[in-house]
Write a protein that holds these residues in place. Structure first.
Motif, PDB file in Angstrom:
ATOM      1  N   ILE A 124       0.828  -1.208   0.000  1.00  0.00           N
ATOM      2  CA  ILE A 124       0.000   0.000   0.000  1.00  0.00           C
ATOM      3  C   ILE A 124       0.862   1.257   0.000  1.00  0.00           C
ATOM      4  O   ILE A 124       1.852   1.342   0.723  1.00  0.00           O
ATOM      5  CB  ILE A 124      -0.923   0.028   1.238  1.00  0.00           C
ATOM      6  N   LEU A 125       0.441   2.227  -0.803  1.00  0.00           N
ATOM      7  CA  LEU A 125       0.996   3.580  -0.762  1.00  0.00           C
ATOM      8  C   LEU A 125      -0.068   4.469  -0.129  1.00  0.00           C
ATOM      9  O   LEU A 125      -1.211   4.513  -0.604  1.00  0.00           O
ATOM     10  CB  LEU A 125       1.335   4.058  -2.179  1.00  0.00           C
ATOM     11  N   VAL A 126       0.277   5.148   0.956  1.00  0.00           N
ATOM     12  CA  VAL A 126      -0.685   5.968   1.690  1.00  0.00           C
ATOM     13  C   VAL A 126      -0.279   7.437   1.575  1.00  0.00           C
ATOM     14  O   VAL A 126       0.880   7.781   1.800  1.00  0.00           O
ATOM     15  CB  VAL A 126      -0.757   5.556   3.177  1.00  0.00           C
ATOM     16  N   GLU A 127      -1.243   8.258   1.214  1.00  0.00           N
ATOM     17  CA  GLU A 127      -0.977   9.691   1.111  1.00  0.00           C
ATOM     18  C   GLU A 127      -1.831  10.429   2.131  1.00  0.00           C
ATOM     19  O   GLU A 127      -3.050  10.278   2.161  1.00  0.00           O
ATOM     20  CB  GLU A 127      -1.288  10.193  -0.300  1.00  0.00           C
ATOM     21  N   GLY A 128      -1.190  11.199   2.974  1.00  0.00           N
ATOM     22  CA  GLY A 128      -1.913  11.950   3.993  1.00  0.00           C
ATOM     23  C   GLY A 128      -0.962  12.864   4.738  1.00  0.00           C
ATOM     24  O   GLY A 128       0.245  12.612   4.792  1.00  0.00           O
ATOM     25  N   VAL A 129      -1.509  13.915   5.312  1.00  0.00           N
ATOM     26  CA  VAL A 129      -0.682  14.867   6.046  1.00  0.00           C
ATOM     27  C   VAL A 129      -0.159  14.221   7.326  1.00  0.00           C
ATOM     28  O   VAL A 129      -0.695  13.200   7.781  1.00  0.00           O
ATOM     29  CB  VAL A 129      -1.483  16.148   6.378  1.00  0.00           C
ATOM     30  N   PRO A 130       0.893  14.769   7.928  1.00  0.00           N
ATOM     31  CA  PRO A 130       1.442  14.178   9.159  1.00  0.00           C
ATOM     32  C   PRO A 130       0.427  14.197  10.300  1.00  0.00           C
ATOM     33  O   PRO A 130      -0.468  15.049  10.363  1.00  0.00           O
ATOM     34  CB  PRO A 130       2.641  15.087   9.477  1.00  0.00           C
ATOM     35  N   GLY A 131       0.573  13.236  11.206  1.00  0.00           N
ATOM     36  CA  GLY A 131      -0.229  13.225  12.421  1.00  0.00           C
ATOM     37  C   GLY A 131      -1.541  12.472  12.332  1.00  0.00           C
ATOM     38  O   GLY A 131      -2.414  12.638  13.181  1.00  0.00           O
ATOM     39  N   LEU A 132      -1.704  11.633  11.299  1.00  0.00           N
ATOM     40  CA  LEU A 132      -2.973  10.921  11.128  1.00  0.00           C
ATOM     41  C   LEU A 132      -2.886   9.458  11.552  1.00  0.00           C
ATOM     42  O   LEU A 132      -3.688   8.630  11.143  1.00  0.00           O
ATOM     43  CB  LEU A 132      -3.440  11.021   9.674  1.00  0.00           C
ATOM     44  N   ALA A 133      -1.878   9.112  12.352  1.00  0.00           N
ATOM     45  CA  ALA A 133      -1.727   7.775  12.964  1.00  0.00           C
ATOM     46  C   ALA A 133      -1.433   6.687  11.955  1.00  0.00           C
ATOM     47  O   ALA A 133      -1.774   5.519  12.171  1.00  0.00           O
ATOM     48  CB  ALA A 133      -2.980   7.412  13.782  1.00  0.00           C
ATOM     49  N   LYS A 134      -0.758   7.036  10.860  1.00  0.00           N
ATOM     50  CA  LYS A 134      -0.406   6.014   9.861  1.00  0.00           C
ATOM     51  C   LYS A 134       0.600   5.021  10.448  1.00  0.00           C
ATOM     52  O   LYS A 134       0.448   3.811  10.308  1.00  0.00           O
ATOM     53  CB  LYS A 134       0.169   6.687   8.603  1.00  0.00           C
ATOM     54  N   THR A 135       1.619   5.556  11.125  1.00  0.00           N
ATOM     55  CA  THR A 135       2.618   4.685  11.758  1.00  0.00           C
ATOM     56  C   THR A 135       1.980   3.818  12.831  1.00  0.00           C
ATOM     57  O   THR A 135       2.220   2.603  12.897  1.00  0.00           O
ATOM     58  CB  THR A 135       3.743   5.535  12.390  1.00  0.00           C
ATOM     59  N   LEU A 136       1.138   4.424  13.647  1.00  0.00           N
ATOM     60  CA  LEU A 136       0.494   3.701  14.739  1.00  0.00           C
ATOM     61  C   LEU A 136      -0.404   2.581  14.219  1.00  0.00           C
ATOM     62  O   LEU A 136      -0.490   1.505  14.814  1.00  0.00           O
ATOM     63  CB  LEU A 136      -0.310   4.675  15.602  1.00  0.00           C
ATOM     64  N   ALA A 137      -1.058   2.820  13.087  1.00  0.00           N
ATOM     65  CA  ALA A 137      -1.954   1.813  12.511  1.00  0.00           C
ATOM     66  C   ALA A 137      -1.179   0.561  12.108  1.00  0.00           C
ATOM     67  O   ALA A 137      -1.596  -0.570  12.402  1.00  0.00           O
ATOM     68  CB  ALA A 137      -2.695   2.391  11.312  1.00  0.00           C
ATOM     69  N   VAL A 138      -0.043   0.745  11.438  1.00  0.00           N
ATOM     70  CA  VAL A 138       0.754  -0.411  11.007  1.00  0.00           C
ATOM     71  C   VAL A 138       1.354  -1.120  12.210  1.00  0.00           C
ATOM     72  O   VAL A 138       1.394  -2.355  12.274  1.00  0.00           O
ATOM     73  CB  VAL A 138       1.868   0.033  10.030  1.00  0.00           C
ATOM     74  N   LYS A 139       1.825  -0.348  13.182  1.00  0.00           N
ATOM     75  CA  LYS A 139       2.425  -0.940  14.387  1.00  0.00           C
ATOM     76  C   LYS A 139       1.393  -1.750  15.162  1.00  0.00           C
ATOM     77  O   LYS A 139       1.678  -2.858  15.642  1.00  0.00           O
ATOM     78  CB  LYS A 139       3.006   0.173  15.257  1.00  0.00           C
ATOM     79  N   ALA A 140       0.180  -1.219  15.297  1.00  0.00           N
ATOM     80  CA  ALA A 140      -0.879  -1.934  16.018  1.00  0.00           C
ATOM     81  C   ALA A 140      -1.290  -3.197  15.277  1.00  0.00           C
ATOM     82  O   ALA A 140      -1.544  -4.243  15.892  1.00  0.00           O
ATOM     83  CB  ALA A 140      -2.085  -1.016  16.215  1.00  0.00           C
ATOM     84  N   LEU A 141      -1.350  -3.121  13.953  1.00  0.00           N
ATOM     85  CA  LEU A 141      -1.702  -4.306  13.161  1.00  0.00           C
ATOM     86  C   LEU A 141      -0.633  -5.385  13.296  1.00  0.00           C
ATOM     87  O   LEU A 141      -0.948  -6.575  13.425  1.00  0.00           O
ATOM     88  CB  LEU A 141      -1.886  -3.918  11.694  1.00  0.00           C
ATOM     89  N   ALA A 142       0.632  -4.978  13.295  1.00  0.00           N
ATOM     90  CA  ALA A 142       1.725  -5.942  13.457  1.00  0.00           C
ATOM     91  C   ALA A 142       1.611  -6.651  14.805  1.00  0.00           C
ATOM     92  O   ALA A 142       1.819  -7.867  14.903  1.00  0.00           O
ATOM     93  CB  ALA A 142       3.078  -5.247  13.337  1.00  0.00           C
ATOM     94  N   ALA A 143       1.260  -5.897  15.851  1.00  0.00           N
ATOM     95  CA  ALA A 143       1.106  -6.501  17.182  1.00  0.00           C
ATOM     96  C   ALA A 143      -0.055  -7.489  17.195  1.00  0.00           C
ATOM     97  O   ALA A 143       0.031  -8.561  17.805  1.00  0.00           O
ATOM     98  CB  ALA A 143       0.899  -5.415  18.233  1.00  0.00           C
ATOM     99  N   ALA A 144      -1.150  -7.148  16.512  1.00  0.00           N
ATOM    100  CA  ALA A 144      -2.343  -8.000  16.526  1.00  0.00           C
ATOM    101  C   ALA A 144      -2.140  -9.298  15.756  1.00  0.00           C
ATOM    102  O   ALA A 144      -2.760 -10.317  16.071  1.00  0.00           O
ATOM    103  CB  ALA A 144      -3.537  -7.243  15.968  1.00  0.00           C
ATOM    104  N   ILE A 145      -1.272  -9.278  14.736  1.00  0.00           N
ATOM    105  CA  ILE A 145      -1.028 -10.515  13.982  1.00  0.00           C
ATOM    106  C   ILE A 145       0.211 -11.257  14.496  1.00  0.00           C
ATOM    107  O   ILE A 145       0.607 -12.274  13.931  1.00  0.00           O
ATOM    108  CB  ILE A 145      -0.883 -10.247  12.464  1.00  0.00           C
TER     109      ILE A 145
END
Length: 331
Positions: free
Chosen positions: A43-64
């Motif tokens: 996935i390529l994600v486009e969005g301004v800083p501060g929208l929890a993009k990093t947190l989303a991937v990190k949380a998904l990695a923890a859940a799997i």
């Protein structure tokens, strides 16, 4: 997909429930991340800083139950910084391979357009080949393997835009917007209080099994034909009565578009608890799959015509097939 009352028994619902303990909103991004994981895409994600993009991937990695690495792309980065290199040890007089951060399950490539082309190419090669060659040895990356690359749309200084041929390797380009006022209130509440960390619901091995199950999801030939016609209409808009769009489209979507549209639709059907694809699975993903594969003309830029606007008109001109569902709800 929605399941705010409890984790349920479905593993996909359980994963989403765990991730949403950390992430507020971003339902579309989370669903697309799961679709990409299950269909072996990126996935390529486009969005301004501060929208929890990093947190989303990190949380998904923890859940799997998988490993997570983050690479901050900068102009001084070199390919060895991401794939690894050979290190010479003076005491032993031998070279030893030092593997780079791409050897993980979920990789966040933050602001990929800040690194020069040779670094971007090194990452995209790993994405395509699922392996890295260092010296004379080939090292496969772990399975499952997902790359989420981000771009900041509001800055252009010091950036190296991804060439169209390289952007085409991403299964989806997802646009992330600001949260609603209600969501932002909850975000602030969580930020000032302890937040429970997501628990591992799956294992990487179980996720690979689920990828195999996704490959068994039934796709009606009518939906495959629709995906092909949709991609072809972006190349020849006049064929669907949209000759006025031809001056805006320099190059239409490549065959990767129709392939990835069907692959992603199968995974979306699986995420939603079905073992067959319905037309809505295809149409909901069409913009994410196709938007980055259109190369617009300078006339389109001057007239403020976006890829999404072109796609919306093309989809309105194409009748959606009424494909008969087959199969049963996935247990």
């Amino acid at each position: 997909m929605e399941n705010n009352g409890g984790p349920g028994t479905d593993p996909v619902e359980q994963v989403l429930y765990e991730v949403k303990k950390t992430i507020v909103g971003q339902d579309a991004l989370l669903e697309r991340l799961l679709v990409a994981l299950l269909s072996r895409g990126h996935i390529l994600v486009e969005g301004v800083p501060g929208l929890a993009k990093t947190l989303a991937v990190k949380a998904l990695a923890a859940a799997i139950g998988g490993r997570f690495n983050r690479i901050q792309f900068t102009p001084d980065l070199v390919p060895a910084d991401i794939v690894g290199t050979r290190v010479f040890h003076q005491r032993s007089g031998e070279f030893e391979v030092s593997l780079g951060p791409v050897f993980t399950n979920l990789l966040l490539a933050d602001e990929i357009n800040r690194a020069p082309a040779k670094v971007q190419s090194a990452l995209l090669e790993v994405m395509q080949e699922q392996q890295v060659t260092i010296g004379r040895e080939t090292h496969p990356v772990p399975k499952p393997f997902l790359v989420m690359a981000t771009q900041n749309p509001i800055e252009s200084e010091g950036t190296y835009p991804l060439p169209e041929a390289q952007v085409d390797r991403f299964m989806m380009k997802v646009l992330v917007g600001y949260p609603s006022a209600t969501e932002e209130f909850v975000i602030v509440e969580r930020a000032i209080s302890p937040t429970p960390q997501p628990q591992a619901i799956l294992t990487p091995e179980r996720l690979v099994e689920m990828q195999t199950q996704v490959e068994q999801v039934y796709v009606d030939p009518a939906l495959i034909e629709y995906a092909v016609r949709l991609a072809n209409a972006t190349r020849e808009p006049a064929q669907v009565g949209l000759g006025d769009l031809a001056r805006y489209v320099e190059f239409g979507a490549s065959p990767r578009a129709s392939i990835n549209l069907i692959l992603a639709a199968r995974a979306l059907a699986y995420v939603r608890g079905r073992d067959y694809v319905v037309p809505r699975d295809v149409t909901e993903l069409a913009h994410d799959i196709l938007r980055h594969r259109l190369v617009l003309t300078y006339e389109a830029l001057s007239d403020d015509v976006t890829p999404d606007a072109v796609l919306t008109r093309v989809m309105d001109a194409l009748p959606v097939p009424d494909a008969p569902p087959r199969g049963v709800l996935r247990k």
